[in-house]
Design a protein around this motif. Structure first.
Motif, mmCIF file in Angstrom:
data_model
loop_
_atom_site.group_PDB
_atom_site.id
_atom_site.type_symbol
_atom_site.label_atom_id
_atom_site.label_comp_id
_atom_site.label_asym_id
_atom_site.label_seq_id
_atom_site.Cartn_x
_atom_site.Cartn_y
_atom_site.Cartn_z
ATOM 1 N N HIS A 36 -17.820 -25.316 -28.975
ATOM 2 C CA HIS A 36 -17.532 -25.350 -27.684
ATOM 3 C C HIS A 36 -16.799 -24.417 -27.007
ATOM 4 N N LEU A 37 -16.692 -23.796 -25.795
ATOM 5 C CA LEU A 37 -16.108 -22.924 -25.196
ATOM 6 C C LEU A 37 -15.138 -23.391 -24.008
ATOM 7 N N ASN A 38 -13.973 -23.535 -24.408
ATOM 8 C CA ASN A 38 -12.953 -23.799 -23.454
ATOM 9 C C ASN A 38 -11.715 -22.854 -23.574
ATOM 10 N N ARG A 39 -10.842 -23.182 -22.604
ATOM 11 C CA ARG A 39 -9.480 -22.404 -22.615
ATOM 12 C C ARG A 39 -8.969 -22.052 -24.021
ATOM 13 N N HIS A 40 -8.930 -23.414 -24.694
ATOM 14 C CA HIS A 40 -8.006 -23.330 -25.866
ATOM 15 C C HIS A 40 -8.778 -22.557 -27.183
ATOM 16 N N SER A 41 -10.249 -22.864 -27.255
ATOM 17 C CA SER A 41 -10.829 -22.331 -28.261
ATOM 18 C C SER A 41 -11.250 -20.875 -28.039
ATOM 19 N N ALA A 42 -11.237 -20.522 -26.864
ATOM 20 C CA ALA A 42 -11.492 -19.215 -26.459
ATOM 21 C C ALA A 42 -10.356 -18.305 -26.840
ATOM 22 N N ALA A 43 -9.050 -18.735 -26.262
ATOM 23 C CA ALA A 43 -7.775 -18.110 -26.622
ATOM 24 C C ALA A 43 -7.464 -18.192 -28.096
ATOM 25 N N GLY A 44 -7.877 -19.021 -28.650
ATOM 26 C CA GLY A 44 -7.795 -19.065 -30.127
ATOM 27 C C GLY A 44 -8.393 -18.206 -30.884
ATOM 28 N N ALA A 45 -9.753 -18.230 -30.584
ATOM 29 C CA ALA A 45 -10.747 -17.268 -31.015
ATOM 30 C C ALA A 45 -10.388 -15.664 -31.049
ATOM 31 N N PHE A 46 -9.661 -15.383 -29.824
ATOM 32 C CA PHE A 46 -9.248 -13.912 -29.468
ATOM 33 C C PHE A 46 -8.238 -13.685 -30.507
ATOM 34 N N ALA A 47 -7.200 -14.690 -30.742
ATOM 35 C CA ALA A 47 -6.056 -14.450 -31.668
ATOM 36 C C ALA A 47 -6.634 -14.346 -33.040
ATOM 37 N N VAL A 48 -7.726 -15.021 -33.477
ATOM 38 C CA VAL A 48 -7.949 -14.906 -34.835
ATOM 39 C C VAL A 48 -9.028 -13.734 -35.052
ATOM 40 N N GLY A 49 -9.836 -13.545 -34.179
ATOM 41 C CA GLY A 49 -10.590 -11.934 -34.221
ATOM 42 C C GLY A 49 -9.637 -11.048 -34.076
ATOM 43 N N LEU A 50 -8.840 -10.809 -33.208
ATOM 44 C CA LEU A 50 -8.144 -9.612 -33.006
ATOM 45 C C LEU A 50 -7.202 -9.448 -34.301
ATOM 46 N N CYS A 51 -6.703 -10.550 -34.848
ATOM 47 C CA CYS A 51 -5.748 -10.190 -36.016
ATOM 48 C C CYS A 51 -6.466 -9.972 -37.233
ATOM 49 N N CYS A 52 -7.676 -10.396 -37.471
ATOM 50 C CA CYS A 52 -8.565 -9.851 -38.586
ATOM 51 C C CYS A 52 -9.033 -8.548 -38.354
ATOM 52 N N ALA A 53 -9.186 -8.125 -37.237
ATOM 53 C CA ALA A 53 -9.732 -6.787 -37.018
ATOM 54 C C ALA A 53 -8.732 -5.690 -37.571
ATOM 55 N N TRP A 54 -7.577 -5.902 -37.554
ATOM 56 C CA TRP A 54 -6.684 -5.174 -37.907
ATOM 57 C C TRP A 54 -6.314 -5.223 -39.514
ATOM 58 N N LEU A 55 -6.724 -6.000 -40.208
ATOM 59 C CA LEU A 55 -6.537 -6.115 -41.433
ATOM 60 C C LEU A 55 -7.362 -5.098 -42.444
ATOM 61 N N PRO A 56 -6.996 -4.526 -43.211
ATOM 62 C CA PRO A 56 -7.664 -3.333 -43.896
ATOM 63 C C PRO A 56 -8.643 -3.930 -45.041
ATOM 64 N N ILE A 57 -9.288 -4.755 -44.980
ATOM 65 C CA ILE A 57 -10.022 -5.583 -45.984
ATOM 66 C C ILE A 57 -11.539 -5.351 -45.757
ATOM 67 N N PRO A 58 -12.413 -5.408 -46.679
ATOM 68 C CA PRO A 58 -13.962 -5.615 -46.737
ATOM 69 C C PRO A 58 -13.988 -6.995 -46.139
ATOM 70 N N PHE A 59 -15.129 -7.101 -45.540
ATOM 71 C CA PHE A 59 -15.623 -8.852 -45.224
ATOM 72 C C PHE A 59 -14.718 -9.234 -44.111
ATOM 73 N N GLN A 60 -14.048 -8.536 -43.049
ATOM 74 C CA GLN A 60 -13.303 -9.006 -42.157
ATOM 75 C C GLN A 60 -13.950 -10.345 -41.465
ATOM 76 N N MET A 61 -15.386 -10.147 -41.259
ATOM 77 C CA MET A 61 -16.103 -11.436 -40.548
ATOM 78 C C MET A 61 -15.921 -12.651 -41.280
ATOM 79 N N VAL A 62 -15.936 -12.661 -42.605
ATOM 80 C CA VAL A 62 -16.046 -13.822 -43.296
ATOM 81 C C VAL A 62 -14.651 -14.570 -43.059
ATOM 82 N N LEU A 63 -13.346 -13.657 -43.180
ATOM 83 C CA LEU A 63 -12.196 -14.458 -43.037
ATOM 84 C C LEU A 63 -11.901 -14.965 -41.705
#
Length: 170
Positions: A36-63
Motif C-alpha cells: 500500500h502506498l500512503n504518506r506513512h508507508s512511503a516516508a518509512g520506505a524512504f527511511a529504510v532504503g536510505l539507511c540501508c544504502a549507506w551500510l557498507p555490506i553486501p546484499f543491502q536490498m535483502v536487509l
C-alpha cells in the motif's frame, strides 16, 4: 504527484507475490501494508532504503526488504532506494563517509598505497575502518531522518495543494 509517480514506477504486487524464489518468505509477503502506498508507508520506505544504502555490506536490498517487512512500510520503494549506492555513486559516497568519520574522531585521513592483497586490506581496514564505519553510520542516520521528513512533508504539501485546488473549483 508523489503517489501517482511512485505507483507508476512500482512493480505489480501480484507478480512479486507469485515469484518462485520470493515464495520462501511465506505469508509475510502477502501483508497489504507492504504494497500500500500512503504518506506513512512511503516516508518509512524512504527511511529504510536510505539507511540501508549507506551500510557498507553486501546484499543491502535483502536487509532493506527485511526491515520493510519488520516496520511494515512499502517494500518495493525500500528496495529501490538502496540503489542510491551503485558502482558510480559508491566511491564518492563512501569517501565522504570516511572523511566525515575522520573529522568526527579528530583523526587525520590516512592514505596508503593501494595493493591487491589481503594483508593490505587488513592494514587499511585497521587504520581507516573506525572512521569509515562511523561516517557510514552517521550518514545512514542523517539521510534516513532527512528522507523520512522530506517525503512526509512533500506528501502533506501535495495533498493540501490538491484540497485547495478542489475548494477553488478547479
Amino acid at each position: 504527484m508523489p503517489k501517482k509517480t511512485l505507483k507508476r514506477l512500482m512493480p505489480d504486487p501480484g507478480t512479486i507475490k507469485n515469484h518462485k524464489y520470493l515464495s520462501l518468505l511465506g505469508s509475510r509477503l502477502h501483508d497489504n501494508n507492504l504494497w500500500h502506498l500512503n504518506r506513512h508507508s512511503a516516508a518509512g520506505a524512504f527511511a529504510v532504503g536510505l539507511c540501508c544504502a549507506w551500510l557498507p555490506i553486501p546484499f543491502q536490498m535483502v536487509l532493506a526488504a527485511v526491515l520493510a517487512m519488520t516496520f511494515r512500510v512499502n517494500l518495493p520503494l525500500s528496495v529501490v532506494l538502496v540503489w542510491v549506492t551503485n558502482p558510480l555513486t559508491m566511491p564518492p559516497m563512501f569517501y565522504f563517509a570516511y572523511r566525515l568519520g575522520s573529522f568526527l574522531l579528530d583523526k587525520p585521513p590516512h592514505y596508503q598505497h593501494f595493493e591487491l592483497s589481503l594483508t593490505w586490506l587488513g592494514s587499511a581496514m585497521s587504520n581507516a575502518g573506525p572512521s569509515f564505519l562511523l561516517g557510514c553510520g552517521v550518514m545512514a542516520m542523517v539521510s534516513s531522518a532527512t528522507g523520512f521528513m522530506v517525503m512526509h512533508g512533500l506528501w502533506r504539501w501535495t495533498v493540501s495543494r490538491r484540497w485547495k485546488l478542489r475548494r477553488r473549483g478547479r
